[in-house]
Design a protein around this motif. Structure first.
Motif, PDB file in Angstrom:
ATOM      1  N   GLU A  97     -46.128 -35.003  -2.987  1.00  0.00           N
ATOM      2  CA  GLU A  97     -46.906 -34.679  -1.786  1.00  0.00           C
ATOM      3  C   GLU A  97     -48.321 -35.238  -1.894  1.00  0.00           C
ATOM      4  OE1 GLU A  97     -46.883 -30.491  -1.189  1.00  0.00           O
ATOM      5  OE2 GLU A  97     -45.029 -30.497  -0.013  1.00  0.00           O
TER       6      GLU A  97
ATOM      7  N   LYS B 113     -43.365 -33.629   3.176  1.00  0.00           N
ATOM      8  CA  LYS B 113     -43.651 -32.251   2.803  1.00  0.00           C
ATOM      9  C   LYS B 113     -42.404 -31.608   2.202  1.00  0.00           C
ATOM     10  CE  LYS B 113     -47.984 -31.525   3.909  1.00  0.00           C
ATOM     11  NZ  LYS B 113     -48.976 -31.083   2.898  1.00  0.00           N
TER      12      LYS B 113
ATOM     13  N   PHE C 140     -37.217 -32.072  -1.176  1.00  0.00           N
ATOM     14  CA  PHE C 140     -38.135 -33.058  -0.605  1.00  0.00           C
ATOM     15  C   PHE C 140     -37.326 -33.994   0.290  1.00  0.00           C
ATOM     16  CE2 PHE C 140     -41.452 -36.067  -0.101  1.00  0.00           C
ATOM     17  CZ  PHE C 140     -42.632 -35.488  -0.563  1.00  0.00           C
TER      18      PHE C 140
END
Length: 492
Positions: free
Chosen positions: A345, A363, A369
Motif C-alpha cells: 500500500e 488497498k 490485496f
C-alpha cells in the motif's frame, strides 16, 4: 505406480516434531502454522534450534559417503519413487498448500505436478556420467581424468511463496548427485515446504540420515552458513537476506548458490497485439498474488499505447475476485502476512503522490490485496525502483526501443525479462540487450522448466543456476586424477 495413502500426512506422526533421523522432538519446542487467509490454526510443528542443526549436519555427514558410493541408478530409483508418491497423494496434499501458502487450487495442483517433474529430472541426471579423460601434456605417461564428486552435505534454505517447489528442486538435485541434505523451510510454510517432502522421501525408502528437515528461525539459517559439516548452501529468498547468506558462506569458504528477487521488465513493443499483450501482462503480474520472484514487475509500453494497455488490464482486474481459496472461488488468494499488504500500500501511495495514476485496487483488506494497476510510473517512484512482490501491474512508457532497454536496465536486479512484439527478430534483438538470467520472447516471465538452468544476475543472484545441466555444475565439484603405471624417481 504408487497408490495413494488416505492418511499420508497423518498429523499425529509429525505434530511438534522435526525430521532428523526420523521424527524427533525439537529442542526449541513447537511453533504454530496458521492460514494467511484468516489466521486459522493449521498445525504445530517442531521448532529447531542451532543445536538441532548441528546434530543434523553431523549425522548427515556420517551417512553421506555411503550414498555417494551408491550407484546412480539406485539413487534415481528412489527419486522416481518419491515423485510417484507425491503425485499419488496430490489430492490430500494440495489443500495443505492452499491453506498454508494462500495458493489457489490450480496453483497448488500445478506446484505438485511441477515438483514431481523436477524430481524426475534430477533422477535422470543421477544416471549421467560427467567423468572426462584429459590429454596428458607433460610426457609423464600418466592417465589423466577429471571426475565430479558431491560436496558432502548441502544446506537448503527456501522461501514461502512456492514452498514445495522451491525446496524440492534443490533437495532433489543435491540428492541425485550424491549429497546429503539439511533443509530449513520458511517456518510460515513448514508443512508444504518441509513435512510433505520428508514424508515422500520417507515412503520412497531414502536411507535414514540423508535428509534432515528442520523448521526454525533465522538463527537456524545462520547456523547452516556456519556449520563446518555443511559444504554448500542453496538459498532462495530476498536479496537482502541472500547478501547476508553469501557473506557468511564466503567467510566460511562454503560454496553458495543464491536465487534471489527480481524486478523483471516486460517490454511490449509497438507492433504487439495489445489484447494478447494485456493477457500476458496480467498473468505475469498477478499470478499467485504477484508473490513470484520472476513476476512481471515492470511493464514497459510505448507512450502511444500505454492508455490502451492500462484500460485492458483494469478491465481484467475487475474480473479477478480475491478471497480465501480454501473456501471461495477466487483468482487471487491472500498475501502471506498483513504486514506485506501495508508495505505494498505504501509503495502504491508513493507512486500516486509522485504523479502516477491508480486505475484499480491499491488497498488491502486484512491479507487480501486486489489486482492493482498503476500507470505513468517513472524512475524515482518506489513502484519503479523496488521489487513489489504483490499483485501490482506497474506500467511505464517509453519512446523507442533504446529507451525501453535503458529503462529496463536501470534495475540492479537481473533475473528474468520478456519482450512481446510482432516482429520476432526485432523482439529478440531487444531482449538480447537485457541483463537477465532468463529471457522470454513473446511470452510473460513466470516460466520454469526442470531441464533449464534457473538463476539471475546482479541483485538477483551470484551467477549460479539451479536445475537442468546446472544440477551437476552446482552440486558437485571437479577432482583431477592422474594415474601412472608405476612410480618413477625424480631428480632430487
Amino acid at each position: 505406480m504408487s497408490q495413494a495413502n488416505n492418511d499420508f500426512l497423518d498429523v499425529s506422526r509429525w505434530t511438534g516434531k522435526i525430521y532428523s533421523n526420523g521424527w524427533v522432538t525439537a529442542q526449541g519446542g513447537t511453533q504454530t502454522v496458521t492460514a494467511p487467509a484468516n489466521g486459522a490454526h493449521l498445525a504445530d510443528v517442531g521448532r529447531a534450534t542451532p543445536d538441532d542443526l548441528r546434530t543434523a549436519a553431523a549425522a548427515a555427514s556420517l551417512v553421506q559417503p555411503v550414498w555417494e558410493a551408491t550407484p546412480g541408478a539406485e539413487r534415481a530409483k528412489i527419486l522416481n519413487k518419491a515423485a510417484e508418491i507425491l503425485q499419488a497423494n496430490a489430492d490430500e496434499l494440495a489443500p495443505w498448500i492452499v491453506r498454508e501458502s494462500g495458493a489457489t487450487a490450480p496453483k497448488a495442483a500445478n506446484e505438485i505436478a511441477h515438483s514431481a517433474g523436477f524430481i524426475r529430472a534430477a533422477a535422470a541426471a543421477a544416471l549421467e556420467n560427467h567423468n572426462t579423460t584429459l590429454k596428458s601434456v607433460d610426457g609423464r605417461n600418466a592417465q589423466e581424468e577429471m571426475i565430479r564428486v558431491p560436496h558432502g552435505v548441502v544446506g537448503v534454505i527456501s522461501a514461502f511463496n512456492f514452498p514445495l517447489f522451491l525446496s524440492i528442486r534443490a533437495i532433489a538435485g543435491a540428492l541425485a548427485t550424491g549429497n546429503a541434505v539439511v533443509h530449513k523451510p520458511d517456518p510460515r510454510t513448514a508443512i508444504s515446504g518441509g513435512v510433505i517432502i520428508a514424508r515422500i522421501f520417507e515412503e520412497a525408502g531414502l536411507p535414514m540420515g540423508l535428509l534432515h528437515i528442520i523448521s526454525g528461525g533465522g538463527d537456524v539459517g545462520a547456523a547452516i552458513c556456519e556449520d563446518p559439516n555443511i559444504a554448500m548452501v542453496s538459498f532462495t529468498g530476498s536479496s537482502a537476506v541472500g547478501a547476508k547468506v553469501g557473506e557468511a558462506c564466503g567467510r566460511n569458504l562454503k560454496k553458495v548458490q543464491l536465487e534471489l528477487g527480481g524486478k523483471n521488465a516486460m517490454i511490449v513493443l509497438d507492433d504487439a497485439d495489445m489484447d494478447v499483450a494485456a493477457s500476458n501482462c496480467a498473468w505475469g503480474a498477478w499470478i499467485h498474488q504477484g508473490q513470484v520472484c520472476i513476476a512481471a514487475g515492470l511493464i514497459l509500453v510505448p507512450a502511444a499505447k500505454a492508455e490502451t494497455l492500462a484500460a485492458a488490464l483494469t478491465a481484467k482486474a475487475h474480473r479477478l475476485p480475491v478471497g480465501d481459496p480454501a473456501t471461495e472461488q477466487c483468482a487471487l488468494g491472500p498475501l502471506i502476512v498483513e504486514a506485506e499488504c501495508k508495505r505494498i500500500e505504501a509503495i502504491v501511495e508513493d507512486a500516486v503522490a509522485k504523479g502516477a495514476t491508480l486505475h484499480v485496487g491499491g488497498k488491502a483488506k486484512g491479507t487480501m490485496f486486489p489486482a492493482t494497476v498503476l500507470s505513468g510510473v517513472k524512475p524515482g517512484m518506489r513502484a519503479f525502483d523496488e521489487e513489489i512482490f504483490g499483485p501490482v501491474a506497474v506500467i511505464a512508457s517509453f519512446d523507442d526501443d533504446d529507451h525501453a532497454v535503458a529503462l529496463a536496465k536501470m534495475s540492479d536486479f537481473g533475473l528474468a525479462g520478456s519482450v512481446i512484439g510482432g516482429d520476432v527478430a526485432r523482439a529478440r534483438a531487444v531482449g538480447n540487450r537485457l541483463r537477465v538470467g532468463h529471457l522470454h520472447i513473446n511470452d510473460q516471465p513466470v516460466i520454469s522448466s526442470p531441464l533449464a538452468p534457473f538463476g539471475g544476475r546482479g541483485k538477483s543472484g551470484n551467477g549460479t543456476r539451479i536445475s537442468g545441466p546446472a544440477i551437476w555444475e552446482e552440486f558437485t565439484q571437479y577432482v583431477w586424477i592422474t594415474t601412472k603405471p608405476a612410480a618413477t624417481a625424480y631428480p632430487f
